[in-house]
Design an enzyme around this catalytic site. Structure first.
Site, PDB file in Angstrom:
ATOM      1  N   TRP A   6       0.965  -1.202   0.060  1.00  0.00           N
ATOM      2  CA  TRP A   6       0.042  -0.107  -0.097  1.00  0.00           C
ATOM      3  C   TRP A   6       0.790   1.309  -0.006  1.00  0.00           C
ATOM      4  O   TRP A   6       0.448   2.162  -0.691  1.00  0.00           O
ATOM      5  CB  TRP A   6      -0.885  -0.238   1.105  1.00  0.00           C
ATOM      6  N   LYS A  35     -12.573  -1.827   6.757  1.00  0.00           N
ATOM      7  CA  LYS A  35     -11.612  -2.666   7.467  1.00  0.00           C
ATOM      8  C   LYS A  35     -12.485  -2.921   9.129  1.00  0.00           C
ATOM      9  O   LYS A  35     -11.848  -3.601   9.798  1.00  0.00           O
ATOM     10  CB  LYS A  35     -10.385  -2.212   7.815  1.00  0.00           C
ATOM     11  N   ASP A  54      -1.000   6.916   6.555  1.00  0.00           N
ATOM     12  CA  ASP A  54      -2.165   5.993   6.288  1.00  0.00           C
ATOM     13  C   ASP A  54      -2.323   5.270   7.224  1.00  0.00           C
ATOM     14  O   ASP A  54      -1.522   4.229   7.642  1.00  0.00           O
ATOM     15  CB  ASP A  54      -1.646   5.043   4.972  1.00  0.00           C
TER      16      ASP A  54
HETATM   17  C1  LIG Z   1      -2.709   0.143   4.587  1.00  0.00           C
HETATM   18  C2  LIG Z   1      -3.851   0.313   3.546  1.00  0.00           C
HETATM   19  N1  LIG Z   1      -3.912   1.484   2.660  1.00  0.00           N
HETATM   20  C3  LIG Z   1      -4.727   1.576   1.913  1.00  0.00           C
HETATM   21  C4  LIG Z   1      -5.589   0.436   1.499  1.00  0.00           C
HETATM   22  C5  LIG Z   1      -6.814   0.462   0.430  1.00  0.00           C
HETATM   23  O1  LIG Z   1      -7.962   0.948   1.089  1.00  0.00           O
HETATM   24  P1  LIG Z   1      -9.212   1.283   0.113  1.00  0.00           P
HETATM   25  O2  LIG Z   1      -9.609  -0.026  -0.113  1.00  0.00           O
HETATM   26  O3  LIG Z   1     -10.128   1.923   1.123  1.00  0.00           O
HETATM   27  O4  LIG Z   1      -8.859   2.108  -1.241  1.00  0.00           O
HETATM   28  C6  LIG Z   1      -5.544  -0.622   2.111  1.00  0.00           C
HETATM   29  C7  LIG Z   1      -6.349  -1.730   1.980  1.00  0.00           C
HETATM   30  O5  LIG Z   1      -7.375  -1.970   1.528  1.00  0.00           O
HETATM   31  C8  LIG Z   1      -4.842  -0.779   3.283  1.00  0.00           C
HETATM   32  O6  LIG Z   1      -4.554  -1.759   4.028  1.00  0.00           O
END
Ligand SMILES: Cc1ncc(COP(=O)(O)O)c(C=O)c1O
Length: 193
Positions: free
Chosen positions: A101, A192, A168
């Site tokens: 990520w 989540k 994040d």
């Molecule tokens: C640390 C992290 N950042 C970003 C995301 C992406 O999130 P989203 O699905 O809300 O775009 C995730 C997982 O889905 C994640 O675990």
């Protein structure tokens, strides 16, 4: 019997949450209407959102100098919105590459401007959190990922940086107490639980 689920994505929630949510879906606060049937501008719905924002601030021990925004697009949209909002013209931002990520955040930010990866554990299959870097005031902001969902590594002590601190926290927000006032921007995907 209720099963347990250790997913890093949607995980189990307390039964009271389902109870309250399902009551609100059927008849919200005795209004004779579902929460899904009332205007998003009605005072009843605005009160729900105000309370949701206040709870976030209370849990994070943050004051009125912080705003809580509920936005569309998940955490991934913030990969792009962060540089679009914080990167100055000809400026640069510092990122750590600590997992899938974090790498996604870097890839998107590079579409907007100059990004330096100041610490990375990519060569070692993201098996640790890099620590030997400094971020000076010449950067518009510093971006890190508090918990690397896929690799299971977590920042235990956050670096001191001389610029804005962006994080994040998608997969560990509300799971531990931190001094959240050290951060200038925190974002997290809501899927989540
Ligand atoms: C640390 C992290 N950042 C970003 C995301 C992406 O999130 P989203 O699905 O809300 O775009 C995730 C997982 O889905 C994640 O675990």
């Amino acid at each position: 019997m209720k099963k347990h689920n250790f997913s890093a994505g949607p995980s189990i929630l307390p039964q009271e949450v389902f109870q309250k949510a399902s009551e609100a879906i059927l008849d919200f606060n005795g209004m004779g209407l579902s929460l899904l049937e009332i205007s998003h501008r009605s005072k009843e719905f605005v009160a729900v959102m105000d309370e949701a924002r206040a709870i976030v601030k209370r849990l994070m021990n943050l004051g009125d100098d912080y705003e809580v925004l509920y936005l569309q697009g998940g955490a991934s949209l913030q990969f792009l919105m962060t540089p679009m909002n914080l990167l100055t013209e000809n400026g640069k931002a510092a990122y750590t590459d600590t997992g899938t990520w974090a790498a996604g955040a870097i890839k998107e930010a590079k579409k907007v401007g100059n990004i330096d990866v100041v610490g990375s554990s990519k060569e070692d299959n993201y098996s640790y959190i890099p620590k030997d870097y400094k971020v000076g005031a010449d950067y518009d902001y510093f971006h890190c990922t508090s918990n690397n969902t896929i690799y299971g590594t977590q920042i235990k002590s956050f670096p001191e940086v001389d610029t804005l601190m962006v994080c994040d926290m998608s997969s560990d927000i509300f799971s531990r107490q931190l001094d959240f006032s050290k951060f200038d921007l925190i974002y997290a995907g809501a899927q989540k639980n």
